[in-house]
Scaffold this active site. Sequence first.
Site, PDB file in Angstrom:
ATOM      1  N   GLY A  96       0.801  -1.228   0.000  1.00 46.48           N
ATOM      2  CA  GLY A  96       0.000   0.000   0.000  1.00 46.48           C
ATOM      3  C   GLY A  96       0.829   1.271   0.000  1.00 46.48           C
ATOM      4  N   GLU A  97       2.064   1.194   0.476  1.00 48.22           N
ATOM      5  CA  GLU A  97       2.812   2.426   0.688  1.00 48.22           C
ATOM      6  C   GLU A  97       4.108   2.555  -0.092  1.00 48.22           C
ATOM      7  OE1 GLU A  97       1.811   3.695   5.129  1.00 48.22           O
ATOM      8  OE2 GLU A  97       1.771   1.544   4.827  1.00 48.22           O
TER       9      GLU A  97
END
Length: 697
Positions: free
Chosen positions: A661-662
Amino acid sequence: MTTVERLVGAGIDRVDGPAKVRGTAPYAYEQDPGEPIAHVALVQSTVNRGRITRLDPTRAEALPGVLAVITPANAPRLSGDLASDLPVLQSLDVHYQGQVVAAVVAETSEVARAAVGEVLVEYAAEPPDVRLSARRPDLYAPAHVMGGQATDSVIGDVDGALAAAAVTVDATYETPVQHHNPIEMHTSMARWDGDALTLWDADQGPHTIAKDLVTAFELEPGQVRVVSPYVGGAFGSKAFTHPHQVLAALVARVVGRTVVLELTRQQMFSLAGHRTPTIQRIRLGADPEGRLTAISHEVVEHTARIDEFAEQTATPSRVMYAAANRRTTHRLARLDVPPPTIMRAPGETPGMYALESAMDELAHAIGLDPVELRLRNEPAEDPERGIPWSSRSLVACLRTGAERFGWAGRDPRPGVRTDGRWLVGTGVAAATYPARRRKADCRISVDGRGRYTVEIDGSDIGTGTWTALAQIAADALGVGMDGVELRIGDSRLPFAGGAGGSMGLASWGSAVVLTARELRRRLESSGGSLSPGGLTVDGGVDGPSPHAGERSMHSFGAHFVEVRVDADTGEVRVPRATSVYAAGTIVNAKTARSQFLGGFCMGLSMALHEESVQDERFGHYANHDLAGYHVATNADIGEIDISWLEEDDPYVNELGLKGIGEVGITGAAAAVANGYWHATGRRVRDLPITPDKFFRP
Ligand code: MOS
């Protein structure tokens, strides 16, 4: 029985896609509590610091349709254990502009909002202190930075190595306050049945919110239920409890009705957190061949007067490159601002912008290709912890990305390529993010007909958890997608931490795999004979990977971009980009691509657009809407080539997945800034790179 790996890795369509497209997936605002809903609107402080001297709700109370106006004078008392800005309406003190000073409850949202303007509030205001500077005498070192990580790290003699280095870079980079701006506004619908509270909520983890509500109202854990099956984006702003969730519950209790509180877009700029601004000084020393001898990364950032949030901005500099002498520091200023919070790759995002920009500056100073500079400083082991990597594929990401992008033969000179009135350049930067896991419980049941139910309080904040976790469960149970019913997004389900830190699927997926394994073991030992009632097994994971102490676990990536700058207007375009990642197992090729793509676009947005402008006289964020706060939209995004490498990591968790996600946002802003320099010859060291900065002296 052996596990048949057949669904993990496949690009399966979102199982919740049809319901979302048809508008039948109930988000928090659309839940049906079974009774008419009252609406809440907020009266917010117009001063940044001071005290309420008069608060008169009489005129608002008299409006037809208004049920109540709740103020610090009549609000029920909350637990004294609440911290930060959660003790809503408990005091007359004002700590930031936008703080809630009264709440209006009415039959309709229109009446509630109209009544807000009829609440009379007067303040004794004090001048706000909101200006961050590296020269403030009150900067202090927090006890630790986020995640319990060390505030500072010092290895060797950095100053000596810098003084002796053949080539040095000493540059300071600044990033502004940024706001998350998910599409779905923060929304909470609250209903009390006696002393039992149900909150339908937009959040990243129901258990996290429920815990704070138990504290706020001094309840037993079983008395609060938070339900969040669908969430329209979050980026960290919905990870932790904010005032509106406490307020919705408080107001519902006062009026004895179900209430809904949806923040407005403007209110999200003061009531849902932001990314701290940073001032980062980076000093690099290298030998003439580009081998780093010293890395120093010193960070200054802000926190709120009423809360300490210490972002771990320099931590990527602890893992990226080899160097014998190294130093990282974090210093905070306590300002009159709303509490900052985590925002997509907190720490790594601003930290990698600075480090990867400085690496580009060093490459130019040495006369070395910036890809080659990174290859020469690849560390054989974690350079600060002195332990091996669980897996690390940065070199392969850089090489593959360079190949896909067509980097070979790049002219290193800045500001020499034109295409009509456009200046043209290319830039590169690396990406990284830690791979972690945390505690998660899970319950799996099989009924007499062999149907499985998997229960875990995981969250889908738009990332694809409904689909990816079902893929993991189906594989672990040896059935197809339709053989499993997944239940997530409800604090009544077995405990799980929220969707954050890119460790959702690593944690929930491990819990599902281990619980499924135990269930299958028991089924086999019973000879496959199920009692008519079926079988239920509770399992899970206690926390980090057992190898976390002896292996350094991170995902990596590399971004390559083409940047064009209009020499007449300063407009910046990024017509094409290539990003290559290595993040272990990829569970769903389709939703993973969206995560990498979204991360990169958010980093591009940070590079070129995003900035919350604070008025230093009054302390508020002046551009508190999507007209003033620009985020990249489709028209700002060119061709983006997303890919990832096979990476087998036996250490991180049961599935070998590192979280996705990051990592995509980290380094992306640096790649754009580096491409901008290559196009123009101008090094902009304060984001965002808006057109006006092209014309700065
Ligand atoms: Mo993410 S900023 O870890 O919610």
